[in-house]
Design a protein around this motif. Sequence first.
Motif, PDB file in Angstrom:
ATOM      1  N   ASP A 131       9.056  15.103  30.720  1.00 39.10           N
ATOM      2  CA  ASP A 131       9.416  15.365  29.337  1.00 39.10           C
ATOM      3  C   ASP A 131      10.735  16.137  29.369  1.00 39.10           C
ATOM      4  O   ASP A 131      10.788  17.295  29.782  1.00 39.10           O
ATOM      5  CB  ASP A 131       8.327  16.197  28.660  1.00 39.10           C
ATOM      6  CG  ASP A 131       8.735  16.755  27.307  1.00 39.10           C
ATOM      7  OD1 ASP A 131       9.789  16.354  26.792  1.00 39.10           O
ATOM      8  OD2 ASP A 131       8.004  17.613  26.775  1.00 39.10           O
ATOM      9  N   GLU A 132      11.786  15.506  28.937  1.00 39.86           N
ATOM     10  CA  GLU A 132      13.119  16.091  29.074  1.00 39.86           C
ATOM     11  C   GLU A 132      13.301  17.385  28.285  1.00 39.86           C
ATOM     12  O   GLU A 132      14.255  18.126  28.531  1.00 39.86           O
ATOM     13  CB  GLU A 132      14.190  15.081  28.660  1.00 39.86           C
ATOM     14  CG  GLU A 132      14.329  13.898  29.612  1.00 39.86           C
ATOM     15  CD  GLU A 132      13.492  12.697  29.216  1.00 39.86           C
ATOM     16  OE1 GLU A 132      13.732  11.601  29.760  1.00 39.86           O
ATOM     17  OE2 GLU A 132      12.602  12.862  28.348  1.00 39.86           O
TER      18      GLU A 132
ATOM     19  N   THR B 269      14.095   0.810  31.179  1.00 47.36           N
ATOM     20  CA  THR B 269      13.782   2.177  30.745  1.00 47.36           C
ATOM     21  C   THR B 269      14.478   2.507  29.435  1.00 47.36           C
ATOM     22  O   THR B 269      13.877   3.089  28.521  1.00 47.36           O
ATOM     23  CB  THR B 269      14.209   3.192  31.827  1.00 47.36           C
ATOM     24  OG1 THR B 269      13.397   3.011  32.982  1.00 47.36           O
ATOM     25  CG2 THR B 269      14.059   4.619  31.336  1.00 47.36           C
ATOM     26  N   VAL B 270      15.759   2.116  29.310  1.00 46.48           N
ATOM     27  CA  VAL B 270      16.496   2.391  28.079  1.00 46.48           C
ATOM     28  C   VAL B 270      15.887   1.635  26.911  1.00 46.48           C
ATOM     29  O   VAL B 270      15.749   2.186  25.800  1.00 46.48           O
ATOM     30  CB  VAL B 270      17.995   2.045  28.245  1.00 46.48           C
ATOM     31  CG1 VAL B 270      18.718   2.090  26.893  1.00 46.48           C
ATOM     32  CG2 VAL B 270      18.646   3.006  29.232  1.00 46.48           C
TER      33      VAL B 270
ATOM     34  N   TYR C 124      10.692   4.157  21.776  1.00 46.62           N
ATOM     35  CA  TYR C 124      10.017   5.436  21.523  1.00 46.62           C
ATOM     36  C   TYR C 124      10.741   6.229  20.432  1.00 46.62           C
ATOM     37  O   TYR C 124      10.113   6.966  19.667  1.00 46.62           O
ATOM     38  CB  TYR C 124       9.960   6.297  22.793  1.00 46.62           C
ATOM     39  CG  TYR C 124       9.181   5.700  23.946  1.00 46.62           C
ATOM     40  CD1 TYR C 124       8.105   4.851  23.736  1.00 46.62           C
ATOM     41  CD2 TYR C 124       9.526   6.012  25.265  1.00 46.62           C
ATOM     42  CE1 TYR C 124       7.399   4.310  24.793  1.00 46.62           C
ATOM     43  CE2 TYR C 124       8.824   5.492  26.338  1.00 46.62           C
ATOM     44  CZ  TYR C 124       7.767   4.630  26.096  1.00 46.62           C
ATOM     45  OH  TYR C 124       7.065   4.106  27.153  1.00 46.62           O
ATOM     46  N   CYS C 125      12.053   6.080  20.373  1.00 44.69           N
ATOM     47  CA  CYS C 125      12.834   6.820  19.382  1.00 44.69           C
ATOM     48  C   CYS C 125      12.473   6.409  17.951  1.00 44.69           C
ATOM     49  O   CYS C 125      12.685   7.178  17.003  1.00 44.69           O
ATOM     50  CB  CYS C 125      14.333   6.600  19.616  1.00 44.69           C
ATOM     51  SG  CYS C 125      14.937   7.332  21.161  1.00 44.69           S
TER      52      CYS C 125
ATOM     53  N   GLU D  84       5.518   7.559  24.262  1.00 43.20           N
ATOM     54  CA  GLU D  84       4.209   7.266  24.837  1.00 43.20           C
ATOM     55  C   GLU D  84       4.160   7.551  26.331  1.00 43.20           C
ATOM     56  O   GLU D  84       3.076   7.526  26.934  1.00 43.20           O
ATOM     57  CB  GLU D  84       3.859   5.791  24.574  1.00 43.20           C
ATOM     58  CG  GLU D  84       3.747   5.450  23.100  1.00 43.20           C
ATOM     59  CD  GLU D  84       3.526   3.959  22.868  1.00 43.20           C
ATOM     60  OE1 GLU D  84       3.276   3.236  23.858  1.00 43.20           O
ATOM     61  OE2 GLU D  84       3.617   3.522  21.704  1.00 43.20           O
ATOM     62  N   GLU D  85       5.307   7.819  26.945  1.00 43.11           N
ATOM     63  CA  GLU D  85       5.340   8.036  28.390  1.00 43.11           C
ATOM     64  C   GLU D  85       5.166   9.507  28.761  1.00 43.11           C
ATOM     65  O   GLU D  85       4.282   9.861  29.529  1.00 43.11           O
ATOM     66  CB  GLU D  85       6.643   7.493  28.979  1.00 43.11           C
ATOM     67  CG  GLU D  85       6.644   7.476  30.496  1.00 43.11           C
ATOM     68  CD  GLU D  85       7.783   6.643  31.064  1.00 43.11           C
ATOM     69  OE1 GLU D  85       7.622   6.133  32.183  1.00 43.11           O
ATOM     70  OE2 GLU D  85       8.822   6.507  30.395  1.00 43.11           O
ATOM     71  N   PHE D  86       6.003  10.377  28.184  1.00 42.63           N
ATOM     72  CA  PHE D  86       5.934  11.797  28.545  1.00 42.63           C
ATOM     73  C   PHE D  86       5.804  12.722  27.337  1.00 42.63           C
ATOM     74  O   PHE D  86       5.938  13.933  27.478  1.00 42.63           O
ATOM     75  CB  PHE D  86       7.160  12.196  29.373  1.00 42.63           C
ATOM     76  CG  PHE D  86       7.153  11.619  30.759  1.00 42.63           C
ATOM     77  CD1 PHE D  86       6.188  11.984  31.687  1.00 42.63           C
ATOM     78  CD2 PHE D  86       8.111  10.695  31.140  1.00 42.63           C
ATOM     79  CE1 PHE D  86       6.169  11.444  32.961  1.00 42.63           C
ATOM     80  CE2 PHE D  86       8.103  10.153  32.421  1.00 42.63           C
ATOM     81  CZ  PHE D  86       7.132  10.527  33.331  1.00 42.63           C
ATOM     82  N   PHE D  87       5.561  12.152  26.148  1.00 41.63           N
ATOM     83  CA  PHE D  87       5.201  12.942  24.960  1.00 41.63           C
ATOM     84  C   PHE D  87       6.311  13.894  24.522  1.00 41.63           C
ATOM     85  O   PHE D  87       6.059  15.002  24.048  1.00 41.63           O
ATOM     86  CB  PHE D  87       3.891  13.710  25.208  1.00 41.63           C
ATOM     87  CG  PHE D  87       2.852  12.907  25.920  1.00 41.63           C
ATOM     88  CD1 PHE D  87       2.220  11.838  25.281  1.00 41.63           C
ATOM     89  CD2 PHE D  87       2.521  13.167  27.239  1.00 41.63           C
ATOM     90  CE1 PHE D  87       1.265  11.072  25.933  1.00 41.63           C
ATOM     91  CE2 PHE D  87       1.581  12.400  27.910  1.00 41.63           C
ATOM     92  CZ  PHE D  87       0.948  11.348  27.260  1.00 41.63           C
ATOM     93  N   LYS D  88       7.543  13.471  24.664  1.00 34.91           N
ATOM     94  CA  LYS D  88       8.690  14.277  24.271  1.00 34.91           C
ATOM     95  C   LYS D  88       8.714  14.466  22.756  1.00 34.91           C
ATOM     96  O   LYS D  88       8.429  13.542  21.988  1.00 34.91           O
ATOM     97  CB  LYS D  88       9.965  13.559  24.735  1.00 34.91           C
ATOM     98  CG  LYS D  88      11.262  14.281  24.518  1.00 34.91           C
ATOM     99  CD  LYS D  88      12.365  13.442  25.171  1.00 34.91           C
ATOM    100  CE  LYS D  88      13.739  14.013  25.022  1.00 34.91           C
ATOM    101  NZ  LYS D  88      14.740  13.192  25.745  1.00 34.91           N
TER     102      LYS D  88
END
Length: 484
Positions: free
Chosen positions: A281-282, A373-374, A380-381, A386-390
């Motif tokens: 999660d960035e 990935t992009v 997701y944006c 759904e990957e790291f819940f950012k």
Amino acid sequence: MADYKTQIVVIAGGPSGLSAAVQAAEDGAEVILLEKSAAIGGAANMGMGPLAIGSHIQKRQMIDLTVEKAYRMIMEYTHYNIDGRLVKRYFEQSAETIEWLEDMGVEFEGAYKYFTKSEATWHIVKTDKGIGPRAASFMNKALYARAQELGVTFLLETPAKKILKDEDGKVCGVVAVNKEGKEIQIECEAAIICTGGAGCNPEFIREQTGYKFGEDMFNFAIPGNVGDGIRMAWEAGADKTPVRIEQAASIEGLDDLPQSIANILLQPNLLVNLDGKRVMDEEQMQNTTFLSNAASHQKHRVLFSIIDSSIAKYYMRNGVDEISMVRFDPDVSDFMEGAKKAAESGKTGLYVADSLEELAEMTGINAENLEKTVDEYNDYCDGTDEEFFKTKKYLRPLTKAPYYAAAIRPGGYGTVGGIRIDENCQCCDSEFTPIPGLFAAGADACNIYDDSYMFLLPGNSMGFAVNTGRIAGMEAVNYIEDED
């Protein structure tokens, strides 16, 4: 026959050594301080101030952080892999240490967070130039002046080489080499090792941690910090504890560019490894210890922060989302100018490309995976990560060239740990028995983070140095008095 005779020898004049010397002298001891360089201060001359908990400054700022809360934070953070007695003594003393420093003329700007998610424990020293790096040099000057006032003898350009013990195993002297290159001997009853770790010793770092300095580790390398104090303690019988790098991530090759470059590329942007995949999660990038840890577990120990031109322009127009006390200016309007300067100078830490395919070729990132990935990240944006819940506010799609990327690698402030000490800063052998008359403080003995620097309580490195220096000074005096 000894060349000098004193009660306590302090080895090195950084913040831990200066604090130890002042405290011991205030408690009535005769002190000689050995320093290998021509000036005092050590690595702390680059720093900004110590941690304190429950200080009058925090109370004035209505910062409600108790020793109990901070103690629980660090113990849980390290999964109780550290000495709770030493931590508690350090934390409980830290507020009074601020007043101790103020009595010498040190002034503080206030108590600050390092980044958004941290606590406001960083007591930044006031200077004549405002908040910024090297502020702690003003603290060191005050400690030095106080030590001189108390009669501490300073032997500069005089590195210590060996701890001497008598037939009963008690410290009885220190061997050093003076500025003329002559070996000298100092008779003493106690010695305090404060040499600041081994951040400038690539061989030692590789042997103890597995990192290769300048290849997959980019920690600060303060000249003179080569681990000689740790080695002396081990030779004198002190037990070895794990040596760690006090990690904080580093962006490679951008030091000479405008701060806006690093500020933008250390925002919670898309972060991928060489396989073109996200790893975290960035939002947690703001804790650069976490970021450095994440980079350490990737292929070639590298990650890439990636933005497109629309994200760059958003930051330039609105300011960045997250600031820190090192990159405290949200204004990054000169980013494009800095990127142009980077291109002209051939800086390798910043990559600018007209397509994701070109960016992959420039960085070595897997092109197919990066495109995938992009695409997923952009989806997701429009919804949720759904990957790291950012957190939603940090999700911004990458759709418009040029694309910008920076290589993020493990970095840090040097080494911590190596010498086992107890809560009285006494060096202990493998049976945890104190070695009579031998003490250590600061980075050489900093075993309170386990494998990750406690950046949630900023100022910890210097706070530990100053406070353990004081503890070592007072306990060395107590030891001498008990022996008499």
